[in-house]
Motif scaffolding. Structure first.
Motif, PDB file in Angstrom:
ATOM      1  N   THR A  19      85.971   5.800  35.804  1.00  0.00           N
ATOM      2  CA  THR A  19      86.598   7.609  35.977  1.00  0.00           C
ATOM      3  C   THR A  19      87.719   8.069  35.488  1.00  0.00           C
ATOM      4  OG1 THR A  19      88.538   5.791  38.195  1.00  0.00           O
ATOM      5  CG2 THR A  19      86.079   6.796  38.985  1.00  0.00           C
TER       6      THR A  19
ATOM      7  N   CYS B   8      88.322  -2.906  44.729  1.00  0.00           N
ATOM      8  CA  CYS B   8      88.483  -1.981  44.094  1.00  0.00           C
ATOM      9  C   CYS B   8      88.635  -2.391  41.629  1.00  0.00           C
ATOM     10  CB  CYS B   8      90.068  -1.539  43.867  1.00  0.00           C
ATOM     11  SG  CYS B   8      90.767  -0.282  42.178  1.00  0.00           S
TER      12      CYS B   8
ATOM     13  N   CYS C 195      83.558   1.882  39.571  1.00  0.00           N
ATOM     14  CA  CYS C 195      84.681   2.570  40.591  1.00  0.00           C
ATOM     15  C   CYS C 195      84.041   2.004  41.608  1.00  0.00           C
ATOM     16  CB  CYS C 195      84.941   4.046  40.399  1.00  0.00           C
ATOM     17  SG  CYS C 195      85.800   4.487  41.846  1.00  0.00           S
ATOM     18  N   ALA C 196      84.760   1.681  42.918  1.00  0.00           N
ATOM     19  CA  ALA C 196      84.016   1.308  44.049  1.00  0.00           C
ATOM     20  C   ALA C 196      83.936   2.612  45.204  1.00  0.00           C
ATOM     21  CB  ALA C 196      84.695   0.926  45.666  1.00  0.00           C
TER      22      ALA C 196
ATOM     23  N   VAL D  48      89.317   9.381  41.306  1.00  0.00           N
ATOM     24  CA  VAL D  48      88.379   8.977  42.122  1.00  0.00           C
ATOM     25  C   VAL D  48      88.146   9.546  43.382  1.00  0.00           C
ATOM     26  CG1 VAL D  48      88.306   6.736  43.983  1.00  0.00           C
ATOM     27  CG2 VAL D  48      89.369   6.169  41.083  1.00  0.00           C
TER      28      VAL D  48
HETATM   29  N1  LIG Z   1      88.223   2.237  38.838  1.00  0.00           N
HETATM   30  C1  LIG Z   1      88.656   3.058  39.435  1.00  0.00           C
HETATM   31  O1  LIG Z   1      88.504   4.081  39.523  1.00  0.00           O
HETATM   32  N2  LIG Z   1      88.410   1.972  40.340  1.00  0.00           N
HETATM   33  C2  LIG Z   1      89.121   2.463  41.823  1.00  0.00           C
HETATM   34  N3  LIG Z   1      90.080   3.037  41.994  1.00  0.00           N
HETATM   35  C3  LIG Z   1      89.422   3.467  43.612  1.00  0.00           C
HETATM   36  O2  LIG Z   1      90.788   3.349  44.093  1.00  0.00           O
HETATM   37  N4  LIG Z   1      89.060   1.947  43.959  1.00  0.00           N
HETATM   38  C4  LIG Z   1      88.407   1.618  42.684  1.00  0.00           C
HETATM   39  O3  LIG Z   1      87.120   1.035  42.523  1.00  0.00           O
END
Ligand SMILES: NC(=O)NC1=NC(=O)NC1=O
Length: 238
Positions: A111, A71, A175-176, A142
């Motif tokens: 995001t 994450c 973001c993943a 997300v």
């Molecule tokens: N900045 C993000 O959107 N992080 C995130 N939220 C998630 O649920 N996974 C991610 O990588």
């Protein structure tokens, strides 16, 4: 070696996306096990979500030689290092370090706008001043990254804007859920576009190869034994 890639949110489809990205870079002797948090938010988009994601992360830190926290907010990274029996690396940490090795300045494309501050905080912890030239949000939730067909185009357009505005030369995907955008974006933009899942997987693999694990001498020593009550009682350490 075994690397456990932990999706700290509870959305299985994101775990599958994360697993594919991690497995694409794993070496021949590396088994990647991707797991979905057993408890907590369906996605992590706020400090509240991050806080509620941590127990699920801590409960998943077992049965591997190293761990990826999949994450971009790197939730619970320091707590994970106190209890994991192998190295633990976060997405932002890995992607930002990799970015400094392939460019002079990077931009983060993430995001929701409300998570930009977290990205700035992490950049302040991980990289030298000036290395992170800007953080930009597409304001796509997300879980919509996967379902919205227009999402990738919007992220590409934002990345193009970020490169110009920040005068940066690398893009870090914040973001993943953007993991599968990286290679096509890099070809389209003509700059390195870094997916933190792949970067963290390779970094953990390297640390294990170097036989490096988190030092237990000081701050990351196992937590002092104490009682935990209520829902957190299972986390009791004796
Ligand atoms: N900045 C993000 O959107 N992080 C995130 N939220 C998630 O649920 N996974 C991610 O990588």
């Amino acid at each position: 070696m075994r690397i456990r890639v932990i999706n700290p949110n509870t959305t299985e489809s994101m775990t599958a996306l994360i697993a594919a990205s991690a497995r694409a870079v794993a070496g021949p002797g590396t088994v990647v096990e991707a797991v979905t948090s057993a408890m907590g938010p369906a996605s992590i988009e706020s400090h509240y979500d991050e806080a509620l994601a941590v127990p699920g992360i801590l409960a998943a830190l077992h049965d591997a030689d190293g761990y990826v926290l999949a994450c971009f907010g790197d939730p619970g990274l320091d707590a994970a290092r106190e209890v994991a029996a192998g190295p633990v690396v976060g997405l932002a940490e890995a992607a930002m370090h990799a970015a400094t090795m392939v460019g002079r300045g990077f931009s983060v494309v993430t995001t929701l706008s409300r998570t930009k501050g977290r990205a700035h905080d992490l950049a302040g912890r991980y990289v030298a001043a000036g290395a992170c030239r800007g953080v930009h949000a597409c304001d796509i939730p997300v879980l919509d990254l996967e379902s919205d067909p227009a999402a990738r185009k919007e992220v590409v357009a934002l990345a193009r804007h970020a490169l110009e505005r920040d005068e940066s030369d690398v893009i870090v995907l914040g973001c993943a859920g953007m993991a599968d955008f990286a290679s096509a974006m890099s070809a389209e933009l003509g700059v390195p576009v870094i997916d933190g899942v792949a970067a963290a997987t390779v970094l953990v693999q390297s640390l294990i190869t170097l036989e490096l694990r988190t030092s237990t001498r000081g701050e990351y020593a196992p937590p002092p034994a104490k009682r935990y009550s209520g829902l957190l009682q299972p986390f009791e350490r004796t």
